[in-house]
Design an enzyme around this catalytic site. Sequence first.
Site, PDB file in Angstrom:
ATOM      1  N   ARG A  17       0.970  -1.226  -0.053  1.00  0.00           N
ATOM      2  CA  ARG A  17       0.127  -0.058   0.082  1.00  0.00           C
ATOM      3  C   ARG A  17       1.046   1.210   0.106  1.00  0.00           C
ATOM      4  O   ARG A  17       2.288   1.132   0.155  1.00  0.00           O
ATOM      5  CB  ARG A  17      -0.970   0.066   1.237  1.00  0.00           C
ATOM      6  CG  ARG A  17      -1.959  -1.128   0.947  1.00  0.00           C
ATOM      7  CD  ARG A  17      -2.842  -1.185   2.433  1.00  0.00           C
ATOM      8  NE  ARG A  17      -1.947  -1.745   3.541  1.00  0.00           N
ATOM      9  CZ  ARG A  17      -2.543  -2.097   4.787  1.00  0.00           C
ATOM     10  NH1 ARG A  17      -3.601  -1.526   5.046  1.00  0.00           N
ATOM     11  NH2 ARG A  17      -1.825  -2.417   5.815  1.00  0.00           N
ATOM     12  N   SER A  42     -11.695  -3.057   8.049  1.00  0.00           N
ATOM     13  CA  SER A  42     -12.597  -4.012   8.460  1.00  0.00           C
ATOM     14  C   SER A  42     -13.470  -4.432   7.579  1.00  0.00           C
ATOM     15  O   SER A  42     -13.867  -5.688   7.101  1.00  0.00           O
ATOM     16  CB  SER A  42     -12.947  -3.668   9.626  1.00  0.00           C
ATOM     17  OG  SER A  42     -12.631  -3.472  10.730  1.00  0.00           O
ATOM     18  N   VAL A  60      -4.762 -15.051   8.425  1.00  0.00           N
ATOM     19  CA  VAL A  60      -3.837 -13.966   7.937  1.00  0.00           C
ATOM     20  C   VAL A  60      -4.085 -12.625   8.857  1.00  0.00           C
ATOM     21  O   VAL A  60      -5.191 -12.236   8.854  1.00  0.00           O
ATOM     22  CB  VAL A  60      -3.947 -13.943   6.498  1.00  0.00           C
ATOM     23  CG1 VAL A  60      -2.939 -12.485   5.931  1.00  0.00           C
ATOM     24  CG2 VAL A  60      -3.660 -14.879   5.878  1.00  0.00           C
ATOM     25  N   ALA A  61      -2.908 -12.328   9.538  1.00  0.00           N
ATOM     26  CA  ALA A  61      -3.240 -10.967  10.194  1.00  0.00           C
ATOM     27  C   ALA A  61      -3.370  -9.583   9.550  1.00  0.00           C
ATOM     28  O   ALA A  61      -3.912  -8.702  10.189  1.00  0.00           O
ATOM     29  CB  ALA A  61      -1.828 -10.979  11.149  1.00  0.00           C
ATOM     30  N   LYS A 119      -3.484 -19.490  15.042  1.00  0.00           N
ATOM     31  CA  LYS A 119      -2.259 -18.784  15.116  1.00  0.00           C
ATOM     32  C   LYS A 119      -2.058 -18.066  13.821  1.00  0.00           C
ATOM     33  O   LYS A 119      -2.480 -18.478  12.653  1.00  0.00           O
ATOM     34  CB  LYS A 119      -1.081 -19.731  15.344  1.00  0.00           C
ATOM     35  CG  LYS A 119      -0.917 -20.838  14.475  1.00  0.00           C
ATOM     36  CD  LYS A 119       0.149 -21.692  14.390  1.00  0.00           C
ATOM     37  CE  LYS A 119       0.752 -22.488  13.449  1.00  0.00           C
ATOM     38  NZ  LYS A 119       0.388 -23.792  13.398  1.00  0.00           N
ATOM     39  N   ASP A 123     -24.172 -12.565  17.434  1.00  0.00           N
ATOM     40  CA  ASP A 123     -23.591 -11.357  18.136  1.00  0.00           C
ATOM     41  C   ASP A 123     -24.164 -11.211  19.547  1.00  0.00           C
ATOM     42  O   ASP A 123     -25.068 -11.829  20.056  1.00  0.00           O
ATOM     43  CB  ASP A 123     -23.860 -10.067  17.462  1.00  0.00           C
ATOM     44  CG  ASP A 123     -22.799  -8.877  17.740  1.00  0.00           C
ATOM     45  OD1 ASP A 123     -22.127  -8.477  16.890  1.00  0.00           O
ATOM     46  OD2 ASP A 123     -22.763  -8.507  18.897  1.00  0.00           O
ATOM     47  N   MET A 172      -5.018  -9.123   6.464  1.00  0.00           N
ATOM     48  CA  MET A 172      -5.685  -9.427   5.227  1.00  0.00           C
ATOM     49  C   MET A 172      -5.759  -8.300   4.342  1.00  0.00           C
ATOM     50  O   MET A 172      -5.615  -8.449   3.092  1.00  0.00           O
ATOM     51  CB  MET A 172      -7.368  -9.823   5.751  1.00  0.00           C
ATOM     52  CG  MET A 172      -7.058 -11.256   6.473  1.00  0.00           C
ATOM     53  SD  MET A 172      -8.817 -11.853   6.958  1.00  0.00           S
ATOM     54  CE  MET A 172      -9.636 -11.948   5.558  1.00  0.00           C
ATOM     55  N   GLU A 225      -5.377   4.789  13.607  1.00  0.00           N
ATOM     56  CA  GLU A 225      -6.258   3.930  14.586  1.00  0.00           C
ATOM     57  C   GLU A 225      -6.971   4.448  15.724  1.00  0.00           C
ATOM     58  O   GLU A 225      -7.876   3.977  16.131  1.00  0.00           O
ATOM     59  CB  GLU A 225      -5.390   2.484  14.904  1.00  0.00           C
ATOM     60  CG  GLU A 225      -4.454   2.648  16.002  1.00  0.00           C
ATOM     61  CD  GLU A 225      -3.200   3.232  15.506  1.00  0.00           C
ATOM     62  OE1 GLU A 225      -2.941   3.481  14.373  1.00  0.00           O
ATOM     63  OE2 GLU A 225      -2.224   3.332  16.247  1.00  0.00           O
ATOM     64  N   ALA A 248     -10.161 -12.087  13.390  1.00  0.00           N
ATOM     65  CA  ALA A 248      -9.773 -11.256  14.804  1.00  0.00           C
ATOM     66  C   ALA A 248      -8.569 -11.697  15.168  1.00  0.00           C
ATOM     67  O   ALA A 248      -8.048 -11.243  16.406  1.00  0.00           O
ATOM     68  CB  ALA A 248     -11.025 -11.431  15.910  1.00  0.00           C
ATOM     69  N   ILE A 249      -7.532 -12.370  14.295  1.00  0.00           N
ATOM     70  CA  ILE A 249      -6.397 -12.909  14.904  1.00  0.00           C
ATOM     71  C   ILE A 249      -5.284 -11.619  15.147  1.00  0.00           C
ATOM     72  O   ILE A 249      -4.588 -11.721  16.265  1.00  0.00           O
ATOM     73  CB  ILE A 249      -5.896 -13.662  13.561  1.00  0.00           C
ATOM     74  CG1 ILE A 249      -4.615 -14.426  13.972  1.00  0.00           C
ATOM     75  CG2 ILE A 249      -5.379 -12.970  12.432  1.00  0.00           C
ATOM     76  CD1 ILE A 249      -4.463 -15.473  15.148  1.00  0.00           C
TER      77      ILE A 249
HETATM   78  P1  NAD Z   1     -16.898  -4.300  15.611  1.00  0.00           P
HETATM   79  O1  NAD Z   1     -16.432  -3.439  16.728  1.00  0.00           O
HETATM   80  O2  NAD Z   1     -17.309  -3.349  14.478  1.00  0.00           O
HETATM   81  O3  NAD Z   1     -17.570  -5.337  15.703  1.00  0.00           O
HETATM   82  C1  NAD Z   1     -17.418  -6.533  16.643  1.00  0.00           C
HETATM   83  C2  NAD Z   1     -18.513  -7.118  17.015  1.00  0.00           C
HETATM   84  O4  NAD Z   1     -18.265  -8.195  17.982  1.00  0.00           O
HETATM   85  C3  NAD Z   1     -19.244  -6.201  17.802  1.00  0.00           C
HETATM   86  O5  NAD Z   1     -20.759  -6.234  17.083  1.00  0.00           O
HETATM   87  C4  NAD Z   1     -19.530  -6.973  19.069  1.00  0.00           C
HETATM   88  O6  NAD Z   1     -20.956  -6.865  19.729  1.00  0.00           O
HETATM   89  C5  NAD Z   1     -19.162  -8.390  18.582  1.00  0.00           C
HETATM   90  N1  NAD Z   1     -19.005  -9.409  19.840  1.00  0.00           N
HETATM   91  C6  NAD Z   1     -18.258  -8.967  20.819  1.00  0.00           C
HETATM   92  N2  NAD Z   1     -18.158 -10.153  21.781  1.00  0.00           N
HETATM   93  C7  NAD Z   1     -18.918 -10.973  21.048  1.00  0.00           C
HETATM   94  C8  NAD Z   1     -19.221 -12.566  21.320  1.00  0.00           C
HETATM   95  N3  NAD Z   1     -18.861 -13.128  22.534  1.00  0.00           N
HETATM   96  N4  NAD Z   1     -19.997 -13.195  20.464  1.00  0.00           N
HETATM   97  C9  NAD Z   1     -20.366 -12.566  19.202  1.00  0.00           C
HETATM   98  N5  NAD Z   1     -20.173 -11.239  18.964  1.00  0.00           N
HETATM   99  C10 NAD Z   1     -19.246 -10.521  19.968  1.00  0.00           C
HETATM  100  O7  NAD Z   1     -15.387  -4.620  15.000  1.00  0.00           O
HETATM  101  P2  NAD Z   1     -14.676  -5.072  13.668  1.00  0.00           P
HETATM  102  O8  NAD Z   1     -14.334  -3.732  12.835  1.00  0.00           O
HETATM  103  O9  NAD Z   1     -15.690  -5.683  12.695  1.00  0.00           O
HETATM  104  O10 NAD Z   1     -13.355  -5.928  13.898  1.00  0.00           O
HETATM  105  C11 NAD Z   1     -13.428  -7.351  14.112  1.00  0.00           C
HETATM  106  C12 NAD Z   1     -12.100  -7.727  14.312  1.00  0.00           C
HETATM  107  O11 NAD Z   1     -11.465  -7.937  13.142  1.00  0.00           O
HETATM  108  C13 NAD Z   1     -11.410  -7.193  15.085  1.00  0.00           C
HETATM  109  O12 NAD Z   1     -10.484  -7.725  16.078  1.00  0.00           O
HETATM  110  C14 NAD Z   1     -10.280  -6.168  14.237  1.00  0.00           C
HETATM  111  O13 NAD Z   1      -9.194  -5.861  14.800  1.00  0.00           O
HETATM  112  C15 NAD Z   1     -10.338  -7.209  13.256  1.00  0.00           C
HETATM  113  N6  NAD Z   1      -9.584  -7.068  11.988  1.00  0.00           N
HETATM  114  C16 NAD Z   1      -8.590  -7.925  11.349  1.00  0.00           C
HETATM  115  C17 NAD Z   1      -8.409  -7.760  10.284  1.00  0.00           C
HETATM  116  C18 NAD Z   1      -7.127  -8.727   9.486  1.00  0.00           C
HETATM  117  O14 NAD Z   1      -6.632  -8.226   8.389  1.00  0.00           O
HETATM  118  N7  NAD Z   1      -7.060  -9.769  10.067  1.00  0.00           N
HETATM  119  C19 NAD Z   1      -8.601  -6.543   9.557  1.00  0.00           C
HETATM  120  C20 NAD Z   1      -9.457  -5.756  10.030  1.00  0.00           C
HETATM  121  C21 NAD Z   1     -10.129  -5.812  11.151  1.00  0.00           C
END
Ligand code: NAD
Length: 363
Positions: free
Chosen positions: A15, A134, A298-299, A279, A198, A301, A118, A268-269
């Site tokens: 990027r 996200s 993939v951390a 992992k 959720d 993505m 962030e 959520a990794i």
């Molecule tokens: P968000 O806050 O918009 O959504 C998270 C949702 O999880 C909320 O609606 C919340 O109510 C729900 N939640 C909490 N506890 C729960 C449970 N026990 N059971 C079911 N639902 C539950 O967050 P987001 O922007 O959608 O991000 C989600 C995850 O993805 C985060 O960990 C973020 O860091 C990660 N992420 C990872 C990458 C990647 O490349 N791997 C990229 C972007 C975001």
Amino acid sequence: MLIGVPKEIKNHEYRIGLTPSSVRELIGQGHEVIVQKDGGASIGFTDEMYVNAGAKIIDTPEEIFATADMIVKVKEPQPHECEMLRPGQLLYTYLHLAPDPKQTELLVKSGATCIAYETVTDRFGALPLLAPMSEVAGRMSVQCGAHHLEKAQGGLGVLLGGVPGVAPAKVLIIGGGVVGTNAAKMALGMGADVTILDRSLPRLRQLDDIFGGAVRTEYSTDDAIESHALEADLVVGAVLIPGAAAPKLLTRDIISRMKKGAVVVDVAIDQGGCFETSKATTHQEPTYVVDGVVHYCVANMPGGVARTSTMALNNATLPFAVALANKGAKQALLDDANLLEGLNVHAGMVTYKAVADVLGYEY
Ligand code: NAD
């Protein structure tokens, strides 16, 4: 203001801080932009496009850091970049300082003003410069899940949408926030049978409104997770508990009883993962298998679709970049409490409470 855009140097980061269109906007507001040679070339933003937008191409990052008033990047600065920052210079990028004491120390030492994407907020308290990533990761999770469900990829050999006469695949999405909603849109679009779990009832109501009953919504209990996971072909982990590690919702025991060849994508990794067996993996080697279940963890993505991600990120970062350039950092931050939330380091001080607390700096 002179705005500098160095080429990203973190491993496999393609990027770039500003697209040619963003450069054009900034130049239209009377600023100058310098971009490092080949900074966006690998994702189709050629030097010629930047020159046509009005930028000047510069050979080395050293020249950019030495002269620019504001540096616009994507990833946190690497040690050599931190060392090139100067007192009074403005850095606008993702920082993720809390788990990174070394970077924090170098930024404090630099004397620069560092705004982290962030932690910038919007008027609802949400994080507008994280949301685009996200959205990307959520949409990608289903695309990747569908691919890995193919036999040759180690999957069960299931087509997400089925065909007439063959039932569609079952997709379970745990967490219905930004990632989960975007995953659901893709899965529905491909014709899958989609369930979202959720913990937030207001969120479940919104999802029901958004999808008009086309997806099943359920309150997220251990029971609901277990019963849907055992039936699922694809599980997407998309939970977030702000400021905490992700809870391990899909246990090893459940995974061992899932269909062999099912795929689990743990988005959520980056917060530690919400499956017990997760992992972190990379785009080079994205999957591994536990108890016959294919894991994709993939951390970063969004890095896999760096062109789309760069454009999505710019849509969110550009208005703040314009404000910073037009008004100067001090006035732009004073005028906008949401942008001020992004200020993590300034003139040798950590200025973001959570980072100061966790790393032991005076606040
Ligand atoms: P968000 O806050 O918009 O959504 C998270 C949702 O999880 C909320 O609606 C919340 O109510 C729900 N939640 C909490 N506890 C729960 C449970 N026990 N059971 C079911 N639902 C539950 O967050 P987001 O922007 O959608 O991000 C989600 C995850 O993805 C985060 O960990 C973020 O860091 C990660 N992420 C990872 C990458 C990647 O490349 N791997 C990229 C972007 C975001």
